[in-house]
Design an enzyme around this catalytic site. Structure first.
Site, PDB file in Angstrom:
ATOM      1  N   CYS A 194      -0.034   3.892   2.678  1.00 57.46           N
ATOM      2  CA  CYS A 194       0.483   3.355   4.015  1.00 57.46           C
ATOM      3  C   CYS A 194       1.898   3.734   4.317  1.00 57.46           C
ATOM      4  O   CYS A 194       2.348   4.072   5.474  1.00 57.46           O
ATOM      5  CB  CYS A 194       0.111   1.923   4.033  1.00 57.46           C
ATOM      6  SG  CYS A 194      -1.407   1.166   3.910  1.00 57.46           S
ATOM      7  N   CYS A 196       0.657  -0.984  -0.143  1.00 60.16           N
ATOM      8  CA  CYS A 196      -0.009   0.022  -0.142  1.00 60.16           C
ATOM      9  C   CYS A 196       0.851   1.047  -0.013  1.00 60.16           C
ATOM     10  O   CYS A 196       1.617   1.614   0.884  1.00 60.16           O
ATOM     11  CB  CYS A 196      -1.036   0.019   1.363  1.00 60.16           C
ATOM     12  SG  CYS A 196      -1.778   1.430   1.663  1.00 60.16           S
TER      13      CYS A 196
END
Length: 182
Positions: free
Chosen positions: A110, A107
């Site tokens: 993230c 991600c």
């Protein structure tokens, strides 16, 4: 861990693969200079080689993927990633408020908020516990708390979910959320 100084990186551009095996390959290159960047540390390098067939022509390319991360000091805080087995004791039974970062290694957003989470963990050390949960490795926890999008940061106090922040948000948003429960 020792840092590696990387002044430049040579990147091979795609080169045509001749149809006859006796011909030699030409490999034009590019050099990327990193001298204007400071505090970069090489974290991984992967070399791949591929052969593509396009309209009857074969081409070959070599690609280098290099991940570099800024490192302001050698004492970078590494937040613990917790599992299903540790969840109850570390999060639900904690005497301090707990901030949990639900993330996954693939991600991009993230990875964008990770430095902010690390800074907040240092800033609120002793007042707040901070953990990470990899949603790929612990789907049960993510499912139990309705995690449908990552990154999601949840604040727990006295074993109860108090507030959730979804997405890559500025540090000030997370700070405001934390301050409510400390």
């Amino acid at each position: 861990m020792a840092a590696t100084l990387l002044n430049s990186l040579t990147i091979l551009r795609p080169a045509a693969v001749p149809s006859s095996a006796s011909s030699s390959l030409s490999s034009p290159t590019s050099v990327v200079n990193f001298s204007r960047f400071s505090d970069l540390k090489l974290t991984s390098a992967v070399v791949t080689r591929s052969v593509d067939c396009v309209r009857g022509r074969r081409s070959s390319s070599s690609a280098f993927r290099v991940s570099a991360a800024a490192d302001s000091s050698d004492t970078t805080l590494q937040l613990p990633t917790i599992s299903d087995a540790e969840w109850k004791s570390l999060v639900l039974e904690s005497e301090l408020p707990v901030m949990v970062d639900f993330w996954a290694p693939w991600c991009g957003p993230c990875r964008m908020v990770e430095p902010l989470i690390n800074e907040l963990a240092q800033q609120y050390a002793g007042k707040l516990k901070v953990y990470k949960v990899n949603t790929d490795e612990c789907p049960t926890i993510a499912s139990d708390y309705g995690i449908r999008s990552i990154p999601t940061v949840i604040i727990f106090k006295n074993g109860e979910k108090k507030e959730a922040v979804i997405g890559a948000v500025p540090k000030s948003t997370l700070t405001t959320c934390i301050e409510k429960f400390i």
